[in-house]
Design an enzyme around this catalytic site. Structure first.
Site, PDB file in Angstrom:
ATOM      1  CD  GLU A  63      -2.971  -0.921   0.197  1.00  0.00           C
ATOM      2  OE1 GLU A  63      -2.648  -1.270  -1.025  1.00  0.00           O
ATOM      3  OE2 GLU A  63      -4.156  -0.790   0.447  1.00  0.00           O
ATOM      4  CB  THR A 107      -4.917   6.087  -3.847  1.00  0.00           C
ATOM      5  OG1 THR A 107      -5.509   4.864  -4.493  1.00  0.00           O
ATOM      6  CG2 THR A 107      -4.865   6.018  -2.182  1.00  0.00           C
TER       7      THR A 107
END
Lengths: 306, 306
Positions: free
Chosen positions: A128, A181
């Site tokens: 991530e 993101t």
């Protein structure tokens, strides 16, 4: 064990009031991954199908997550990773998390499970970090643990599994516009009003209570977000119209999935979920934006062996 | 019914991570109130013992709360209110809330219960508005409902009752210095960092989960507050020393009760609670500050008829 094939599920993070701490796992959307030992002392991404992803292990979230795991036990074992990608990168339903979670789950299995699911979360978080610049756990935790995951604390990492009301369904609409993101995080204000924060934690507390008591209506009322949604929803085409539409069709609540552009509606029962899905489909069909629509139950198991 | 005598309990609000939304009710500390009908169409505070309080109904939280209730049904009924005050005003364990909650509970009983407990909360909040300039519900709600109360939303008001782990005990130390709730509120910053807010709602979600699962250790770990405690604790003598001391003696968690200066320690079981209480007593005995110490179970009933 020399190789293993796994299903790596999509996830919906944040769930409105639970920004950065809450997520749930879907059961009908996900990737397939085949992980094999090799004798090269190297992590290789040997095949990617369905979507384009970096083939360089250090640039691929699955490669980075596996390296974090192997580093912890000083293992030189090599692995070949094949990813059959169904979740579109940048869709907001945990595409990078699925790859990271699936890879560490598979490697852990092959190695005889030296790590617990909770430990795997911290390795997957390294994926991530690569994908979004932020090592958040609200996608990788539900991808690995299934159901609803709550991140109580990041330092030290502590993740709780919360109960899943049996009739809960999720409808996800993915409008095919790209929001990274990283970009979606950068527009969020780093300071919030105390008043909004109080409302947010009141709602999150109520959401947790609703999961334990299977109070679907309360769950719906608690799906509110006055901190992130007002900023991010501007980037999502027809957000307010969809919110109104899903409520009119009986959804419990509606919001942004992860960092968007996907949006989610939680529903009680298949019938309502189907109605909500059809209403979204009809509404979006005459807009000039391609879209995917998913109707899914909550996946209580997370990543699984195929 | 012409008159009624009630026990109006003390409460611990905020409980660290639940600022303005969470509170719990004590069973061994509280006021007694005698409420009688009169034929004067007037609300009168006819007697106050134990502490000094305003005798003017419009300046007394009990009077204001009862007027709010009667106003809702356009009633001209008069009442005489006698308050035998055991909870010291300004102590931070819901002194004003006890008076407000006790008064509306009693009047509602005398009138044949036209209102639900949840409705009574909003009337009692008018007393809190008078006392602190802020109509908060995190003391009056647990005082009326008992147990743990979570305020999901202030507008509209929605309060949830959460389960009470059976072995939970509360030790409260009240250092007798005066901090007015109004002043204690004014030092809180009206903007908070998103990072701290995320930690806070992660902890509150975990605290709610811990109440359902009776996970005392998790409950303890979730009793953290990086938003209000760092500011308010400066006003409380020996706060950090007490925090360390209570942890060393086995308390699950420790923090500021309401707006202080009282502090609370949650403990599992009477034995640990007694040990924590004794350690606090010994520590504070050679300081030049008078203090009260309470050890209480959680009161699951709230205000009750005597």
């Amino acid at each position: 064990m020399e190789q293993i094939k796994v299903f790596a599920p999509a996830t919906v993070a944040n769930l409105s009031c639970g920004f950065d701490v809450l997520g749930c796992c879907l059961d009908s959307v996900g990737d397939e991954m085949l992980i094999k030992k090799n004798d090269l002392n190297k992590i290789r991404i040997t095949k990617v199908s369905g979507q384009e992803l970096p083939m360089e292990a250090d640039q691929n979230v699955a490669g980075v997550a596996v390296k974090a795991l192997l580093g912890e036990i000083d293992s030189k074992q090599g692995f070949d990773i094949e990813i059959s990608k169904n979740i579109k990168p940048g869709s907001g339903i945990g595409s990078s998390a699925a790859s990271s979670a699936g890879a560490v789950f598979a490697v852990n299995k092959i190695l005889g499970e030296p790590f617990s699911s909770n430990q795997l979360i911290s390795f997957a978080m390294q994926g991530e970090l690569l994908a979004s610049g932020n090592a958040h756990a609200d996608n990788v935790a539900p991808a690995l643990l299934g159901g609803f995951s709550l991140v109580r604390s990041y330092c030290p990492l502590e993740v709780l599994s919360l109960p899943v009301p049996p009739e809960l369904k999720v409808v996800v609409l993915h409008p095919m516009i790209e929001i990274k993101t990283k970009d979606s995080r950068s527009i969020i204000k780093q300071n919030v009003s105390l008043k909004s924060a109080i409302n947010q934690w009141g709602n999150l507390g109520a959401l947790v209570s609703a999961l334990y008591t299977e109070d679907y209506e309360l769950l719906g009322r608690s799906l509110q977000d006055e901190i992130v949604e007002p900023v991010r929803s501007i980037l999502i085409p027809y957000f307010q119209e969809l919110k109104k539409l899903t409520a009119e069709n009986g959804a419990l609540g509606f919001g942004i999935s992860g960092s968007g552009p996907s949006v989610y509606a939680l529903c009680k029962g298949d019938q309502t979920a189907l109605k909500v899905k059809n209403a979204m489909k009809e509404f979006y069909s005459d807009k000039s934006i391609d879209f995917d629509l998913h109707l899914s139950g909550i996946n209580k198991k997370g990543v699984k062996v195929l």
